[in-house]
Design an enzyme around this catalytic site. Structure first.
Site, short mmCIF file in Angstrom:
data_model
loop_
_atom_site.label_atom_id
_atom_site.label_comp_id
_atom_site.label_asym_id
_atom_site.label_seq_id
_atom_site.Cartn_x
_atom_site.Cartn_y
_atom_site.Cartn_z
N HIS A 170 73.83 6.60 10.61
CA HIS A 170 72.37 6.62 10.67
C HIS A 170 71.74 7.41 9.52
O HIS A 170 72.23 8.48 9.16
CB HIS A 170 71.92 7.25 12.00
N ASP B 26 74.33 11.07 9.91
CA ASP B 26 75.71 10.98 10.40
C ASP B 26 76.38 9.82 9.67
O ASP B 26 75.86 9.35 8.66
CB ASP B 26 75.76 10.85 11.94
N SER C 85 69.84 1.87 17.72
CA SER C 85 69.70 3.31 17.47
C SER C 85 68.76 3.64 16.33
O SER C 85 68.32 4.78 16.22
CB SER C 85 71.09 3.92 17.19
#
Length: 351
Positions: free
Chosen positions: A329, A326, A36
């Site tokens: 991340h 978040d 990610s």
């Protein structure tokens, strides 16, 4: 991490960021593999809950579009692409709105939630690294059809390759699920993962890659989610988890050295993201950050992916003041600082 180690990280980062930016070179493309931290939207096109294609993700991206990037804006690889004189964002391979001509200057095969361990990808129902390499083979054939074999081969040979992967193997898989812990000690699992990383580099080299940057792990024990789940000291970094990242990075560095010695024409550079993020977390005010312990999204304690969408009304106003967007991340601003380190140092070593 001791105060002396933190001080060393601080001195190192100042030295790195004071270097002049890398000049745009003759790199025709940037080709990205990973999780990610590098997924530009591939997960949008597969059946998984690990997505970032809804608000508040992407709110600071050009046009405020939630592209599937797990941040409020651009990723490290986007900034590096721009620094090379290539487009300011790297497209996702599975996004059919991009033509092969557009993908010829950059493409990301990364998938949020994946890892070096194929089991990690299965847990999250995302694209394993092995499939990313299969997509890369497919991409090469498309390039040859569109550009001709000579031009395609030149793109593949001269491109910059970036790997950003490994975090999920620990935070999703090893630390939280019993399967790998029943078979491997932490040291054994680390060795297994580094072996998978080396194999991926070898496979990419066999397909034509010559210039590779492989990012190490960040201090994963200091992610907001890790702080929240730290039962021994709630709200504090889980130092044991961060030390696992240190051990992984050490082993990865050694493996990269061996690869450079063994494989003809290969230049692999280890990118030390651990020191960069450690310095930010140790001296946040220097960088203009206010919050290092929570993500901007929701309560900032545990939300990521779909949970961020559920708590959009709680999301912070100024993501630039948060190290993390978040609970897992980084924010775009943090990514840019990490990218600056790569641009100012790693690119000079690999190009």
């Amino acid at each position: 991490m001791t105060s002396q180690q933190l001080g060393c990280c601080w001195v190192l980062l100042i030295a790195l960021l004071s270097c002049s930016a890398a000049t745009a070179s003759e790199v025709p493309a940037i080709i990205v593999f990973g999780d990610s931290t590098a997924d530009a939207g591939n997960n949008n096109y597969i059946l998984t809950v690990a997505k970032g294609n809804f608000p508040p993700y992407g709110r600071d991206f050009d046009g405020g579009v939630a592209t599937g990037r797990f941040s409020n804006g651009r990723l490290v690889t986007d900034f590096v692409s721009e620094a090379l004189g290539l487009p300011s964002s790297v497209p996702a391979y599975l996004d059919s709105t991009y033509t092969i001509d557009q993908l010829a200057t950059g493409v990301s095969f990364a998938s949020g939630g994946t890892g070096l361990d194929s089991l990690t990808a299965r847990v999250a129902s995302v694209i394993p690294l092995s499939q990313q390499l299969e997509y890369f083979k497919e991409y090469i054939e498309k390039l040859k059809q569109a550009k001709g074999e000579d031009v395609a081969n030149e793109i593949i040979t001269e491109a910059l390759y970036v790997f950003s992967i490994g975090t999920n193997d620990f935070i999703i898989n090893y630390f939280n699920l019993p399967l790998r812990r029943a078979v491997y000690t932490t040291a054994e699992y680390t060795a297994y993962l580094v072996g998978e990383a080396a194999a991926a580099v070898r496979d990419t080299h066999e397909l034509g890659a010559h210039k590779i940057i492989f990012a190490g792990l960040a201090p994963i024990g200091c992610l907001p989610s890790a702080r929240t789940l730290n039962h021994d000291a709630p709200g504090e970094c889980n130092e044991e988890h961060s030390q696992v990242a240190v051990a992984f990075n050490t082993a990865l560095t050694e493996a990269i050295g061996k690869l450079n010695d063994e494989l003809t024409g290969l230049r692999v550079v280890y990118s030390d993201t651990y020191s960069v993020l450690s310095a930010i977390l140790s001296y946040p005010s220097y960088y203009g950050f206010v919050n290092i312990a929570q993500g901007c999204c929701g309560t900032g304690l545990i939300e990521t992916s779909v949970l961020c969408g559920f708590n959009d009304h709680l999301t912070c106003q100024d993501a630039d003041s948060y190290v993390f967007f978040d609970s897992v991340h980084p924010s775009e601003r943090t990514y840019q600082i990490i990218a600056n380190k790569i641009i100012n140092t790693d690119l000079k070593l690999v190009l």
